[in-house]
Each structure stands twice: as structure tokens, then as C-alpha cells.
Design a protein around this motif. Sequence first.
Motif, PDB file in Angstrom:
ATOM      1  N   GLY A   1       0.813  -1.192   0.015  1.00  0.00           N
ATOM      2  CA  GLY A   1      -0.287  -0.217   0.045  1.00  0.00           C
ATOM      3  C   GLY A   1       0.589   1.402  -0.235  1.00  0.00           C
ATOM      4  O   GLY A   1       1.990   1.550   0.318  1.00  0.00           O
ATOM      5  N   GLY A   2       0.541   2.384  -0.533  1.00  0.00           N
ATOM      6  CA  GLY A   2       0.855   3.687  -1.266  1.00  0.00           C
ATOM      7  C   GLY A   2       0.901   4.781   0.584  1.00  0.00           C
ATOM      8  O   GLY A   2       0.366   3.802   1.977  1.00  0.00           O
ATOM      9  N   ASP A   3       1.563   5.425   0.932  1.00  0.00           N
ATOM     10  CA  ASP A   3       1.839   6.117   1.711  1.00  0.00           C
ATOM     11  C   ASP A   3       1.106   7.311   1.894  1.00  0.00           C
ATOM     12  O   ASP A   3       0.501   7.980   2.960  1.00  0.00           O
ATOM     13  CB  ASP A   3       3.092   7.582   1.738  1.00  0.00           C
ATOM     14  N   GLY A   4      -0.487   7.412   1.186  1.00  0.00           N
ATOM     15  CA  GLY A   4      -1.947   8.348   0.750  1.00  0.00           C
ATOM     16  C   GLY A   4      -2.531   7.941   1.739  1.00  0.00           C
ATOM     17  O   GLY A   4      -2.478   7.480   2.404  1.00  0.00           O
ATOM     18  N   ALA A   5      -3.648   9.160   1.102  1.00  0.00           N
ATOM     19  CA  ALA A   5      -4.778   8.864   1.529  1.00  0.00           C
ATOM     20  C   ALA A   5      -5.931   8.759   0.979  1.00  0.00           C
ATOM     21  O   ALA A   5      -5.782   9.518  -0.207  1.00  0.00           O
ATOM     22  CB  ALA A   5      -5.057  10.020   2.991  1.00  0.00           C
ATOM     23  N   SER A   6      -6.571   8.095   1.146  1.00  0.00           N
ATOM     24  CA  SER A   6      -7.286   7.835  -0.486  1.00  0.00           C
ATOM     25  C   SER A   6      -9.046   7.586   0.047  1.00  0.00           C
ATOM     26  O   SER A   6      -9.578   8.761  -0.459  1.00  0.00           O
ATOM     27  CB  SER A   6      -7.918   5.731  -0.802  1.00  0.00           C
ATOM     28  N   TYR A   7      -9.024   7.655   1.018  1.00  0.00           N
ATOM     29  CA  TYR A   7     -10.266   8.025   1.086  1.00  0.00           C
ATOM     30  C   TYR A   7     -10.580   9.134   2.918  1.00  0.00           C
ATOM     31  O   TYR A   7     -11.568  10.342   3.056  1.00  0.00           O
ATOM     32  CB  TYR A   7     -11.114   6.540   1.896  1.00  0.00           C
ATOM     33  N   GLY A   8     -10.064   9.061   4.282  1.00  0.00           N
ATOM     34  CA  GLY A   8      -9.883   9.700   5.201  1.00  0.00           C
ATOM     35  C   GLY A   8      -9.112  10.563   5.392  1.00  0.00           C
ATOM     36  O   GLY A   8      -8.324  11.081   4.257  1.00  0.00           O
ATOM     37  N   ALA A   9      -9.162  11.501   5.840  1.00  0.00           N
ATOM     38  CA  ALA A   9      -8.357  12.982   5.747  1.00  0.00           C
ATOM     39  C   ALA A   9      -6.759  12.203   6.099  1.00  0.00           C
ATOM     40  O   ALA A   9      -6.388  10.978   6.583  1.00  0.00           O
ATOM     41  CB  ALA A   9      -8.651  13.485   7.351  1.00  0.00           C
ATOM     42  N   ALA A  10      -5.965  13.121   5.706  1.00  0.00           N
ATOM     43  CA  ALA A  10      -3.886  12.618   5.352  1.00  0.00           C
ATOM     44  C   ALA A  10      -4.028  13.011   7.075  1.00  0.00           C
ATOM     45  O   ALA A  10      -4.314  14.065   7.750  1.00  0.00           O
ATOM     46  CB  ALA A  10      -3.199  13.228   4.680  1.00  0.00           C
ATOM     47  N   PRO A  11      -2.627  12.605   7.581  1.00  0.00           N
ATOM     48  CA  PRO A  11      -1.594  12.908   8.286  1.00  0.00           C
ATOM     49  C   PRO A  11      -1.337  14.468   8.394  1.00  0.00           C
ATOM     50  O   PRO A  11      -1.299  14.708   7.896  1.00  0.00           O
ATOM     51  CB  PRO A  11      -1.164  12.432   9.291  1.00  0.00           C
ATOM     52  N   ARG A  12      -1.155  15.199  10.016  1.00  0.00           N
ATOM     53  CA  ARG A  12      -0.367  16.321   9.893  1.00  0.00           C
ATOM     54  C   ARG A  12       0.290  16.631   9.415  1.00  0.00           C
ATOM     55  O   ARG A  12       1.015  17.529   8.854  1.00  0.00           O
ATOM     56  CB  ARG A  12      -0.807  16.839  10.991  1.00  0.00           C
ATOM     57  N   HIS A  13       1.176  15.713   9.591  1.00  0.00           N
ATOM     58  CA  HIS A  13       2.536  15.225   9.066  1.00  0.00           C
ATOM     59  C   HIS A  13       3.380  13.584   8.696  1.00  0.00           C
ATOM     60  O   HIS A  13       3.046  12.423   9.755  1.00  0.00           O
ATOM     61  CB  HIS A  13       3.727  15.781  10.842  1.00  0.00           C
ATOM     62  N   GLY A  14       3.881  13.644   7.804  1.00  0.00           N
ATOM     63  CA  GLY A  14       3.800  11.813   6.980  1.00  0.00           C
ATOM     64  C   GLY A  14       2.980  11.714   6.787  1.00  0.00           C
ATOM     65  O   GLY A  14       2.048  12.311   6.009  1.00  0.00           O
ATOM     66  N   SER A  15       3.334  10.517   7.398  1.00  0.00           N
ATOM     67  CA  SER A  15       2.337   9.108   6.860  1.00  0.00           C
ATOM     68  C   SER A  15       1.592   8.414   7.305  1.00  0.00           C
ATOM     69  O   SER A  15       2.478   9.031   8.569  1.00  0.00           O
ATOM     70  CB  SER A  15       2.510   8.019   5.288  1.00  0.00           C
ATOM     71  N   TRP A  16       0.078   8.104   7.467  1.00  0.00           N
ATOM     72  CA  TRP A  16      -0.215   7.510   8.393  1.00  0.00           C
ATOM     73  C   TRP A  16       0.988   6.367   9.235  1.00  0.00           C
ATOM     74  O   TRP A  16       1.287   6.126  10.377  1.00  0.00           O
ATOM     75  CB  TRP A  16      -1.724   6.644   7.904  1.00  0.00           C
ATOM     76  N   LYS A  17       1.623   5.417   7.659  1.00  0.00           N
ATOM     77  CA  LYS A  17       2.373   4.659   8.600  1.00  0.00           C
ATOM     78  C   LYS A  17       3.995   4.490   9.115  1.00  0.00           C
ATOM     79  O   LYS A  17       3.877   3.807  10.249  1.00  0.00           O
ATOM     80  CB  LYS A  17       3.000   3.490   7.015  1.00  0.00           C
ATOM     81  N   ASP A  18       4.472   6.299   9.067  1.00  0.00           N
ATOM     82  CA  ASP A  18       5.111   6.473  10.220  1.00  0.00           C
ATOM     83  C   ASP A  18       4.793   6.945  11.247  1.00  0.00           C
ATOM     84  O   ASP A  18       5.137   6.499  12.694  1.00  0.00           O
ATOM     85  CB  ASP A  18       6.213   7.793   8.687  1.00  0.00           C
ATOM     86  N   GLN A  19       3.690   7.268  11.603  1.00  0.00           N
ATOM     87  CA  GLN A  19       2.728   7.848  12.504  1.00  0.00           C
ATOM     88  C   GLN A  19       2.698   6.723  13.914  1.00  0.00           C
ATOM     89  O   GLN A  19       2.994   6.638  14.923  1.00  0.00           O
ATOM     90  CB  GLN A  19       1.745   8.410  12.420  1.00  0.00           C
ATOM     91  N   PHE A  20       2.072   5.660  12.851  1.00  0.00           N
ATOM     92  CA  PHE A  20       1.786   4.304  13.677  1.00  0.00           C
ATOM     93  C   PHE A  20       3.324   3.519  13.675  1.00  0.00           C
ATOM     94  O   PHE A  20       3.221   3.147  15.389  1.00  0.00           O
ATOM     95  CB  PHE A  20       1.003   3.659  12.922  1.00  0.00           C
ATOM     96  N   LEU A  21       4.396   3.717  13.007  1.00  0.00           N
ATOM     97  CA  LEU A  21       5.505   3.285  13.747  1.00  0.00           C
ATOM     98  C   LEU A  21       6.329   3.600  14.625  1.00  0.00           C
ATOM     99  O   LEU A  21       6.819   3.233  15.456  1.00  0.00           O
ATOM    100  CB  LEU A  21       5.831   2.760  12.164  1.00  0.00           C
ATOM    101  N   ARG A  22       6.369   4.798  15.261  1.00  0.00           N
ATOM    102  CA  ARG A  22       6.506   6.055  15.763  1.00  0.00           C
ATOM    103  C   ARG A  22       6.113   5.257  16.973  1.00  0.00           C
ATOM    104  O   ARG A  22       6.748   5.615  18.280  1.00  0.00           O
ATOM    105  CB  ARG A  22       6.706   7.923  15.375  1.00  0.00           C
ATOM    106  N   GLU A  23       4.718   4.984  16.707  1.00  0.00           N
ATOM    107  CA  GLU A  23       3.492   5.020  18.155  1.00  0.00           C
ATOM    108  C   GLU A  23       4.723   3.331  18.696  1.00  0.00           C
ATOM    109  O   GLU A  23       4.409   3.561  19.643  1.00  0.00           O
ATOM    110  CB  GLU A  23       2.724   4.986  18.041  1.00  0.00           C
ATOM    111  N   LEU A  24       4.347   2.434  18.475  1.00  0.00           N
ATOM    112  CA  LEU A  24       4.602   1.435  18.349  1.00  0.00           C
ATOM    113  C   LEU A  24       6.153   1.633  19.012  1.00  0.00           C
ATOM    114  O   LEU A  24       6.821   0.667  19.322  1.00  0.00           O
ATOM    115  CB  LEU A  24       4.869   0.309  17.062  1.00  0.00           C
TER     116      LEU A  24
END
Length: 404
Positions: free
Chosen positions: A253-276
Amino acid sequence: MKILFVHQNFPGQFRHLAPTLAQRGHHVIALTAEQNTQQTPLRSYRYPMPDPAPDPRQSRLGTTYTAMTDRAHRAARAAVQLRDNIGFSPDVVFGHSGWGETLFLREVWPDARHLVYAEFYYATKGLDVGFDPEFSRSDIGGQFSVVARQAHLALSMVQADAALSPTEWQADSFPPVFRDKITITHDGIDTDSLTPDRSAHYQVPGGPLLHAGDEVLTFVARNLEPYRGVHIFLRALPDVLAARPGAHVVIVGGDGASYGAAPRHGSWKDQFLRELGGRLDMSRVHFTGRVPYGDFVAIMRISRVHAYLTVPFVLSWSLLEAMSMGACVIASRTGPVEEVITDGGNGRLVDFFDIDHWSEMLIDALEAPHRYDQMRANARRAIVENYDLKRICLPRLVKFVEGG
């Protein structure tokens, strides 16, 4: 007949239907957006894209409708040129209602039969809006916006002679006043080509060569975003990897946003990896980005377990394609999925938010694949019997367009 398909990313959902109608002797052309790069053997005409998106501060709750009517205006102007310059007068106009392109086409061709692809109708409650409170609030202001976003969809349905939805759940998202116009037929899955293959393999870019039979967990989405539950999947992974030290995870999957809002910074993937916070063994977690279709097929064929999550929204083609290839699917217990998967029959269903249960189910399926052999067979049978492209869906789609 003369048939015009209208879709900003043609062929889109008409990938199989449009060429089949041409093969049956109809004169088929398409109208699409100027920046569309999709390849098609059919003659296509392009309308210019509207100016940049309207300023929300000026159009307020009408932002979406303004954008859709801008696009509709461009599409209709191009349609006038087709009519006046080359004399094209279609018997059938079939367009996707989601981007507003069909709104003015009846004014150009009042005598044509106008059909719309009715993919999804927004609602303030019970569907995607507010489902995941972590990312989607359903306050009164948000509800006003959702109702405003219904405008172009409702107008498209009012003007249509008939409509098509791919699933019962998607058709039922539309108000009862429109429901009688809707025929339900899926776009179709090529079950003759999408078959299990025990000899399949996939070379992970910069990683291992994986084969069918290896301990591989897969996840696929157009973009890795909360609408498709990537946050739930990633949060379940640390326990899965700890319990299964030989498992590899392939995430497409890509790092963009197809349906919901995009994250404020970077990609959702990077945000969740930082969280982990480093809890994942990244030597065994492989993010491929978007891949060519042939790679997707190979990945599904080597998958021992395939995780699929979605909020109550449009069902992904990839789920049905994975099932056609005999995937062992662990999926979210949400409305669009429950139409296709019966828990314990042709897959397993898990509460969308129950991270611990996700970990448990994925671990069990990775550990004892033989216990899921019958589910794999049932998954393929369900797609062959209900969604087969050539024997079921295409004949129904052709009948819908030809007016039989």
C-alpha cells in the motif's frame, strides 16, 4: 447501440464491461479527465480538469458541491463538443456518480438512457463517519458537512433512469427513495485467472524470496490509512511476531490517503511506527509500497494468512481477489465484509477494534494452517459461485446496459 462511459479514471469499474460491449458490436467510447493515465483499447475523449479546489472559506458547506459541479460543467462542455463536432449521440450514457460528472449530461442528450454507478452514499450515522472515534468525529458540524456532501449524489440519482451498485451493503447505503432504481451486480472477479498456486513465489525488494507454504502474513490496501484499519493491524503485530519468530509480514500500500483525512505530518504508516516505538522486528516486516498487479497476485498466492480490515465503507476488490486465490482471510466484523465472509465458514471475523483478538487469531492461523484448509476452499467457492466475472457478473452487467 452507441454507448458512452463517463469516469474520471476510466476504465475504473468498467474495465471488463466496456470492452465486452464493444466486442458485442456496440459503438463504445469513453469520456474521462485529461490527467487520466489509465490504458484502454477504447477510443477516449478528455475533458479539462476544473480550476484548483474551491476555497472552503468562500463556499463553506457547499465546497464539495462546488467542486463536483465544476467538474460536471467541464464534462458536459466536452459532451457538447462530442455532439456538435463529431455528431455523437449515444443511446446509453453510463457514468460514475461519485465525482459529479453525470450531473448535466441529460441536458446534452435528453433522449439517451442515463445510468449511474452508485458506489456509496454518505450518512451521518451508521457508516464510516464517526465509526472510529480516534480519527473520525461525528459532532453536529461534521454532520452538516456530511449532509452537504450528499447533494451531488442525490441529484445524480434523481436524474438517472437506473443505477448499479456492486454489493447489497453499498446499495443499502442509499436512501429508500432511490433504492428501487438500483440493480446489484458486482464488477466481477476473474476466477479463471485468480487461482491458488502452490508453486508461487515473491521476491521482497531488498528482502527474502518467499514461497507458497512459508509463514507469510499479508495486508493490502491502496493506501495505508485508518479507513482500512492499518493502525489496528500494526498494533496487533508485536504480539504476532513474538509468538511466531519465523513469520514474515508483507504489507502492500501507498503512503497517501485515499478516503479519510491525511495525517498532519508525514504518513499514517510512519505515525503508527513511531507509536510502536521499535516493538516491531523490521527485518521481518516488509513494506512494499504499491506494487504492479502481477506482484499483488504473487503475494496473495504465497500468503498463509491475509488480514483485511475496513470501516463501514466500500468493499475492496482485493478482498474478493484474495479469496478467489484461496486466501485464509481474517477480516473485520463490519457490514461490507459480513456480506461476503461467514465467520468460521469461508474466513474468520474479528471485532475491528479488538487488538488482542486480532493478535490471537493471526497467531493461530499462522501456527496451524491445516486447520484453515476448508475455509480456504470455501473462500474460493464463494467467489466462484457469486462473483465470477465471465459466467455471472458480465452477463448481468451487459443485460443492465442493453436494457434486457
